[in-house]
Motif scaffolding. Structure first.
Motif, mmCIF file in Angstrom:
data_model
loop_
_atom_site.group_PDB
_atom_site.id
_atom_site.type_symbol
_atom_site.label_atom_id
_atom_site.label_comp_id
_atom_site.label_asym_id
_atom_site.label_seq_id
_atom_site.Cartn_x
_atom_site.Cartn_y
_atom_site.Cartn_z
ATOM 1 N N MET A 142 46.780 33.283 2.177
ATOM 2 C CA MET A 142 47.839 33.068 1.223
ATOM 3 C C MET A 142 47.440 31.913 0.292
ATOM 4 O O MET A 142 47.050 30.851 0.744
ATOM 5 N N THR A 143 47.561 32.140 -0.991
ATOM 6 C CA THR A 143 47.181 31.130 -1.977
ATOM 7 C C THR A 143 48.247 30.052 -2.091
ATOM 8 O O THR A 143 49.438 30.354 -2.154
ATOM 9 N N GLU A 144 47.802 28.798 -2.133
ATOM 10 C CA GLU A 144 48.713 27.679 -2.349
ATOM 11 C C GLU A 144 48.498 27.144 -3.749
ATOM 12 O O GLU A 144 47.365 27.034 -4.217
ATOM 13 N N TYR A 145 49.596 26.829 -4.409
ATOM 14 C CA TYR A 145 49.555 26.273 -5.758
ATOM 15 C C TYR A 145 50.125 24.864 -5.745
ATOM 16 O O TYR A 145 50.983 24.539 -4.920
ATOM 17 N N THR A 146 49.678 24.054 -6.675
ATOM 18 C CA THR A 146 50.183 22.699 -6.835
ATOM 19 C C THR A 146 51.292 22.718 -7.874
ATOM 20 O O THR A 146 51.127 23.288 -8.956
ATOM 21 N N VAL A 147 52.417 22.116 -7.535
ATOM 22 C CA VAL A 147 53.540 21.986 -8.458
ATOM 23 C C VAL A 147 53.729 20.499 -8.710
ATOM 24 O O VAL A 147 54.057 19.743 -7.789
ATOM 25 N N GLU A 148 53.504 20.092 -9.952
ATOM 26 C CA GLU A 148 53.641 18.687 -10.343
ATOM 27 C C GLU A 148 54.924 18.532 -11.149
ATOM 28 O O GLU A 148 55.193 19.304 -12.068
ATOM 29 N N PHE A 149 55.710 17.533 -10.801
ATOM 30 C CA PHE A 149 56.922 17.215 -11.544
ATOM 31 C C PHE A 149 56.607 16.040 -12.458
ATOM 32 O O PHE A 149 56.412 14.922 -11.989
ATOM 33 N N VAL A 150 56.522 16.316 -13.756
ATOM 34 C CA VAL A 150 56.102 15.288 -14.707
ATOM 35 C C VAL A 150 57.124 14.154 -14.750
ATOM 36 O O VAL A 150 58.321 14.366 -14.588
ATOM 37 N N GLY A 151 56.602 12.956 -14.932
ATOM 38 C CA GLY A 151 57.442 11.781 -15.055
ATOM 39 C C GLY A 151 57.939 11.210 -13.746
ATOM 40 O O GLY A 151 58.601 10.180 -13.739
ATOM 41 N N THR A 152 57.656 11.889 -12.621
ATOM 42 C CA THR A 152 58.154 11.391 -11.339
ATOM 43 C C THR A 152 57.040 10.987 -10.387
ATOM 44 O O THR A 152 57.292 10.293 -9.413
ATOM 45 N N GLY A 153 55.839 11.494 -10.627
ATOM 46 C CA GLY A 153 54.730 11.247 -9.718
ATOM 47 C C GLY A 153 54.801 12.105 -8.463
ATOM 48 O O GLY A 153 54.016 11.922 -7.537
ATOM 49 N N GLU A 154 55.741 13.049 -8.411
ATOM 50 C CA GLU A 154 55.910 13.901 -7.233
ATOM 51 C C GLU A 154 55.145 15.213 -7.414
ATOM 52 O O GLU A 154 55.156 15.812 -8.483
ATOM 53 N N THR A 155 54.490 15.628 -6.341
ATOM 54 C CA THR A 155 53.729 16.869 -6.324
ATOM 55 C C THR A 155 53.936 17.545 -4.978
ATOM 56 O O THR A 155 54.004 16.874 -3.951
ATOM 57 N N ILE A 156 54.058 18.866 -5.016
ATOM 58 C CA ILE A 156 54.146 19.654 -3.782
ATOM 59 C C ILE A 156 53.124 20.780 -3.856
ATOM 60 O O ILE A 156 52.607 21.089 -4.927
ATOM 61 N N THR A 157 52.839 21.366 -2.715
ATOM 62 C CA THR A 157 52.085 22.613 -2.688
ATOM 63 C C THR A 157 53.054 23.701 -2.266
ATOM 64 O O THR A 157 53.984 23.462 -1.485
ATOM 65 N N CYS A 158 52.831 24.894 -2.812
ATOM 66 C CA CYS A 158 53.774 25.981 -2.610
ATOM 67 C C CYS A 158 53.015 27.295 -2.688
ATOM 68 O O CYS A 158 52.181 27.476 -3.577
ATOM 69 N N THR A 159 53.281 28.214 -1.774
ATOM 70 C CA THR A 159 52.651 29.531 -1.841
ATOM 71 C C THR A 159 53.469 30.428 -2.756
ATOM 72 O O THR A 159 54.611 30.104 -3.113
ATOM 73 N N GLU A 160 52.907 31.568 -3.083
ATOM 74 C CA GLU A 160 53.617 32.531 -3.943
ATOM 75 C C GLU A 160 54.808 33.169 -3.227
ATOM 76 O O GLU A 160 55.613 33.851 -3.839
ATOM 77 N N CYS A 180 65.395 27.422 -7.410
ATOM 78 C CA CYS A 180 65.907 28.108 -6.223
ATOM 79 C C CYS A 180 65.381 29.534 -6.111
ATOM 80 O O CYS A 180 65.403 30.117 -5.038
ATOM 81 N N MET A 181 64.910 30.094 -7.213
ATOM 82 C CA MET A 181 64.406 31.467 -7.248
ATOM 83 C C MET A 181 62.909 31.528 -7.564
ATOM 84 O O MET A 181 62.230 32.478 -7.176
ATOM 85 N N ALA A 182 62.407 30.553 -8.291
ATOM 86 C CA ALA A 182 61.043 30.586 -8.817
ATOM 87 C C ALA A 182 59.991 30.402 -7.737
ATOM 88 O O ALA A 182 60.080 29.495 -6.903
ATOM 89 N N ARG A 183 59.002 31.283 -7.796
ATOM 90 C CA ARG A 183 57.833 31.211 -6.920
ATOM 91 C C ARG A 183 56.607 31.091 -7.828
ATOM 92 O O ARG A 183 56.468 31.865 -8.777
ATOM 93 N N PRO A 184 55.724 30.144 -7.539
ATOM 94 C CA PRO A 184 54.586 29.932 -8.433
ATOM 95 C C PRO A 184 53.597 31.095 -8.424
ATOM 96 O O PRO A 184 53.399 31.744 -7.398
#
Length: 111
Positions: free
Chosen positions: A1-19, A75-79
């Motif tokens: 399963m592929t993991e993607y990086t989700v960066e929240f600009v301006g906060t310094g927060e990043t998560i990894t998330c699968t599709e 709540c619905m979006a998958r990368p």
């Protein structure tokens, strides 16, 4: 399963998330304070502007097709790729509703 990086600009927060995971579910798992309410793609509380990348969000009924190209309901979006999101940014349809109701919903001669 592929993991993607989700960066929240301006906060310094990043998560990894699968599709297969929603962005909101991963935020909650990681302890990131992502705003939300209905969790069914209608209220737009969890909206974020997509600055880079792509998501799939077929159940995001609160967005028009055009808005869904530029905004994610976390709540619905998958990368579908690595992402850069700007949280708390709302699509024009909701911004227009907020402006229209700023006077308490009373109609004006300009309406």
């Amino acid at each position: 399963m592929t993991e993607y990086t989700v960066e929240f600009v301006g906060t310094g927060e990043t998560i990894t998330c699968t599709e297969k995971q929603t962005i909101l579910s991963r935020c909650l798992e990681e302890g990131i304070a992502q705003e939300y309410s209905c969790r069914v793609g209608m209220c737009l509380a969890c909206s974020a502007e997509i600055l880079e990348g792509e998501v799939t969000q077929p159940a995001a009924r609160g967005l028009t097709e055009e808005e869904a190209e530029n905004y994610a309901l976390t709540c619905m979006a998958r990368p579908q790729s690595d992402l850069k999101l700007d949280r708390g940014k709302y699509p024009p349809s909701i911004e227009g509703d907020v402006d229209a109701n700023a006077d308490g919903g009373a109609a004006t001669a300009d309406d």
